[in-house]
Design a protein around this motif. Structure first.
Motif, PDB file in Angstrom:
ATOM      1  N   MET A  34       8.774   2.550 -72.531  1.00 15.05           N
ATOM      2  CA  MET A  34       8.491   2.826 -71.136  1.00 15.05           C
ATOM      3  C   MET A  34       9.183   1.799 -70.249  1.00 15.05           C
ATOM      4  N   GLU A  35       9.877   2.305 -69.251  1.00 17.79           N
ATOM      5  CA  GLU A  35      10.422   1.394 -68.235  1.00 17.79           C
ATOM      6  C   GLU A  35       9.327   1.078 -67.245  1.00 17.79           C
ATOM      7  N   TYR A  36       9.433  -0.134 -66.703  1.00 13.53           N
ATOM      8  CA  TYR A  36       8.443  -0.510 -65.694  1.00 13.53           C
ATOM      9  C   TYR A  36       9.034  -1.582 -64.796  1.00 13.53           C
ATOM     10  N   ASP A  37       8.490  -1.707 -63.609  1.00  7.64           N
ATOM     11  CA  ASP A  37       8.892  -2.771 -62.690  1.00  7.64           C
ATOM     12  C   ASP A  37       7.891  -3.910 -62.797  1.00  7.64           C
ATOM     13  N   GLN A  38       8.358  -5.094 -62.460  1.00  7.09           N
ATOM     14  CA  GLN A  38       7.451  -6.248 -62.456  1.00  7.09           C
ATOM     15  C   GLN A  38       7.376  -6.831 -61.047  1.00  7.09           C
ATOM     16  N   VAL A  39       6.166  -7.112 -60.611  1.00  4.17           N
ATOM     17  CA  VAL A  39       5.962  -7.876 -59.381  1.00  4.17           C
ATOM     18  C   VAL A  39       5.284  -9.173 -59.801  1.00  4.17           C
ATOM     19  N   PRO A  40       6.041 -10.275 -59.825  1.00  2.00           N
ATOM     20  CA  PRO A  40       5.448 -11.530 -60.293  1.00  2.00           C
ATOM     21  C   PRO A  40       4.329 -12.019 -59.377  1.00  2.00           C
ATOM     22  N   VAL A  41       3.302 -12.557 -59.994  1.00  2.00           N
ATOM     23  CA  VAL A  41       2.191 -13.194 -59.281  1.00  2.00           C
ATOM     24  C   VAL A  41       2.125 -14.616 -59.837  1.00  2.00           C
ATOM     25  N   ASN A  42       2.640 -15.558 -59.082  1.00  2.00           N
ATOM     26  CA  ASN A  42       2.695 -16.926 -59.589  1.00  2.00           C
ATOM     27  C   ASN A  42       1.316 -17.569 -59.506  1.00  2.00           C
ATOM     28  N   LEU A  43       0.784 -17.935 -60.647  1.00  2.00           N
ATOM     29  CA  LEU A  43      -0.599 -18.411 -60.711  1.00  2.00           C
ATOM     30  C   LEU A  43      -0.748 -19.847 -60.228  1.00  2.00           C
ATOM     31  N   VAL A  44       0.404 -20.492 -60.028  1.00  2.00           N
ATOM     32  CA  VAL A  44       0.355 -21.907 -59.676  1.00  2.00           C
ATOM     33  C   VAL A  44       0.869 -22.169 -58.261  1.00  2.00           C
ATOM     34  N   ARG A  45       1.954 -21.479 -57.901  1.00  2.00           N
ATOM     35  CA  ARG A  45       2.581 -21.703 -56.600  1.00  2.00           C
ATOM     36  C   ARG A  45       1.691 -21.238 -55.456  1.00  2.00           C
ATOM     37  N   ASP A  46       1.814 -21.871 -54.298  1.00  2.00           N
ATOM     38  CA  ASP A  46       1.077 -21.492 -53.092  1.00  2.00           C
ATOM     39  C   ASP A  46      -0.439 -21.524 -53.318  1.00  2.00           C
ATOM     40  N   GLY A  47      -0.887 -22.368 -54.196  1.00  2.00           N
ATOM     41  CA  GLY A  47      -2.317 -22.408 -54.495  1.00  2.00           C
ATOM     42  C   GLY A  47      -2.766 -21.279 -55.407  1.00  2.00           C
TER      43      GLY A  47
ATOM     44  N   GLU B   8      -1.815   3.974 -74.373  1.00  2.00           N
ATOM     45  CA  GLU B   8      -1.901   4.582 -75.701  1.00  2.00           C
ATOM     46  C   GLU B   8      -2.362   6.033 -75.622  1.00  2.00           C
ATOM     47  N   GLU B   9      -3.338   6.286 -74.784  1.00  2.00           N
ATOM     48  CA  GLU B   9      -3.920   7.627 -74.741  1.00  2.00           C
ATOM     49  C   GLU B   9      -3.067   8.617 -73.963  1.00  2.00           C
ATOM     50  N   THR B  10      -2.187   8.111 -73.107  1.00  2.00           N
ATOM     51  CA  THR B  10      -1.360   9.014 -72.311  1.00  2.00           C
ATOM     52  C   THR B  10       0.088   9.071 -72.804  1.00  2.00           C
ATOM     53  N   ARG B  11       0.515   8.098 -73.562  1.00  2.00           N
ATOM     54  CA  ARG B  11       1.861   8.068 -74.155  1.00  2.00           C
ATOM     55  C   ARG B  11       1.667   7.723 -75.632  1.00  2.00           C
ATOM     56  N   PRO B  12       1.291   8.714 -76.454  1.00  2.00           N
ATOM     57  CA  PRO B  12       0.765   8.409 -77.782  1.00  2.00           C
ATOM     58  C   PRO B  12       1.756   7.889 -78.830  1.00  2.00           C
ATOM     59  N   GLU B  13       3.058   7.935 -78.561  1.00  2.00           N
ATOM     60  CA  GLU B  13       3.989   7.515 -79.620  1.00  2.00           C
ATOM     61  C   GLU B  13       4.761   6.257 -79.246  1.00  2.00           C
ATOM     62  N   PRO B  14       4.920   5.308 -80.161  1.00  2.00           N
ATOM     63  CA  PRO B  14       4.231   5.217 -81.439  1.00  2.00           C
ATOM     64  C   PRO B  14       2.789   4.727 -81.256  1.00  2.00           C
ATOM     65  N   HIS B  15       1.935   5.085 -82.158  1.00  2.00           N
ATOM     66  CA  HIS B  15       0.528   4.739 -82.034  1.00  2.00           C
ATOM     67  C   HIS B  15       0.306   3.231 -82.076  1.00  2.00           C
ATOM     68  N   LEU B  16      -0.580   2.754 -81.206  1.00  2.00           N
ATOM     69  CA  LEU B  16      -0.961   1.337 -81.221  1.00  2.00           C
ATOM     70  C   LEU B  16      -2.345   1.149 -81.817  1.00  2.00           C
ATOM     71  N   LEU B  17      -2.944   2.226 -82.243  1.00  2.00           N
ATOM     72  CA  LEU B  17      -4.229   2.163 -82.946  1.00  2.00           C
ATOM     73  C   LEU B  17      -4.130   3.112 -84.136  1.00  2.00           C
ATOM     74  N   PRO B  18      -4.650   2.694 -85.303  1.00  2.00           N
ATOM     75  CA  PRO B  18      -4.656   3.608 -86.445  1.00  2.00           C
ATOM     76  C   PRO B  18      -5.574   4.795 -86.163  1.00  2.00           C
ATOM     77  N   SER B  19      -5.398   5.874 -86.909  1.00  2.00           N
ATOM     78  CA  SER B  19      -6.257   7.032 -86.653  1.00  2.00           C
ATOM     79  C   SER B  19      -7.585   6.941 -87.405  1.00  2.00           C
ATOM     80  N   GLU B  20      -7.621   6.155 -88.477  1.00  3.29           N
ATOM     81  CA  GLU B  20      -8.830   6.053 -89.293  1.00  3.29           C
ATOM     82  C   GLU B  20      -9.865   5.165 -88.597  1.00  3.29           C
ATOM     83  N   PRO B  21     -11.111   5.640 -88.450  1.00  6.73           N
ATOM     84  CA  PRO B  21     -12.092   4.912 -87.628  1.00  6.73           C
ATOM     85  C   PRO B  21     -12.369   3.467 -88.041  1.00  6.73           C
ATOM     86  N   LYS B  22     -12.455   3.201 -89.355  1.00  7.50           N
ATOM     87  CA  LYS B  22     -12.777   1.842 -89.767  1.00  7.50           C
ATOM     88  C   LYS B  22     -11.657   0.873 -89.390  1.00  7.50           C
ATOM     89  N   THR B  23     -10.428   1.243 -89.668  1.00  6.64           N
ATOM     90  CA  THR B  23      -9.321   0.344 -89.329  1.00  6.64           C
ATOM     91  C   THR B  23      -9.114   0.273 -87.816  1.00  6.64           C
TER      92      THR B  23
END
Lengths: 216, 187
Positions: free
Chosen positions: B1-14, B52-67
């Protein structure tokens, strides 16, 4: 899928995370056994070698279910949800599901870990202020979110995992003397939920390990 | 997935996370927040599971409930049991003792995570497929190194981290090469 053996909850009557799991079991109509782990007595029964084998983080809750043991209340609850689907504890629509999880995580990552017993013991003298601060901060964030998401319950009009997280956290807020009337939506939701059978039967005041002289 | 980033500097400007503008996106005044499909979400695991639920491939959670449950347990040990105790806000409140405080909680969390991973791990945290657990582990190891926690105490964590850091997705997303990474990046 369900095992013949009843699930076992290793928890503590007053542990908010254990209460979340108790609510889930109650909502799903699941019978379960409780093995109390007293967090205060004997220096803290969660610190025994025996319990550490169940949960290396040495925290409650831990649940033994379907032949294995899980810790972390939201992992437990979602396992129960995925193996015993009725009634649903998560909406089926992805956006509202995400909002439920976001609310859960604000509580389960953003508030509760900062005011649990282990941390308060490390903070020492200032622990009441510390706990109040993080609950206050978390509720100040949660209130405007809930204004957007809530219907009768935290997200829309069905009980979800978010409600399971909210009520125990309000209980903790009251223990820390945080004034919940500052947060009208939180207050309303909590009052509605406390009328529900599953939230009553799972309440800290009436568990197998609730002391007779239970401190509030 | 492509995405844009808007940085939020946690240190600068307080701390740019404390602006009114950002607070409207996330009342908890924390990163990350993601605007996706017309709405904004906060809390990294809520965001990731939405993806994960809206873009299912590749899976980031196994399908088996215990794992699946084991993946979530590992994620929550990190996302509830370690990281919140060593994030910037808490460290600022702790003050002078913050390094010890952060080390303590990372050490404690990794001491619990190591035996769990011994049981669950194959090539990755849970079995042989990358999952949300791996997404949580690598950034936490990075934090551990910043706090000078000796990760060699935890051989499984160390091995998994080294394996994952070879993966393209973990490389391209690394803190050292983001739009807001400083030229003179402190470690």
């Amino acid at each position: 899928m369900a095992s013949q053996t009843k699930p076992v909850l290793h928890g503590y009557y007053r542990s908010s995370c254990s209460w979340r799991v108790r609510i889930a079991f109650a909502l799903k109509g699941m019978e379960y056994d409780q093995v109390p782990v007293n967090l205060v007595r004997d220096g803290g029964q969660q610190l025994t070698t025996r319990f550490k084998a169940l949960n290396p983080m040495q925290q409650v809750p831990a649940v033994t279910i379907d032949g294995f043991t899980l810790s972390q209340s939201l992992a437990i609850i979602q396992y129960i949800e995925e193996t015993r689907p009725e009634p649903h504890l998560l909406p089926s629509e992805p956006k509202t599901r995400a909002q439920v999880r976001m609310i859960c995580d604000i509580i389960a990552s953003g508030i509760q870990p900062l005011q649990n017993l282990y941390v308060l013991l490390k903070i020492g003298e200032e622990k009441i202020h510390w706990g109040q601060h993080f609950i206050q901060r978390g509720f100040e964030a949660l209130e405007p979110i809930l204004v957007q998401t809530a219907g009768k319950y935290c997200v829309g009009n069905e009980i979800s995992m978010a409600d399971l997280c909210l009520v125990p956290q309000v209980y903790n807020a009251e223990r820390f003397k945080v004034d919940v009337t500052q947060f009208p939506t939180i207050k309303r939701l909590n009052e509605t939920l406390l009328q529900h059978e599953a939230f009553k039967t799972s309440h800290p005041s009436c568990q197998p390990d609730t002391p007779d002289d239970m401190p509030i």
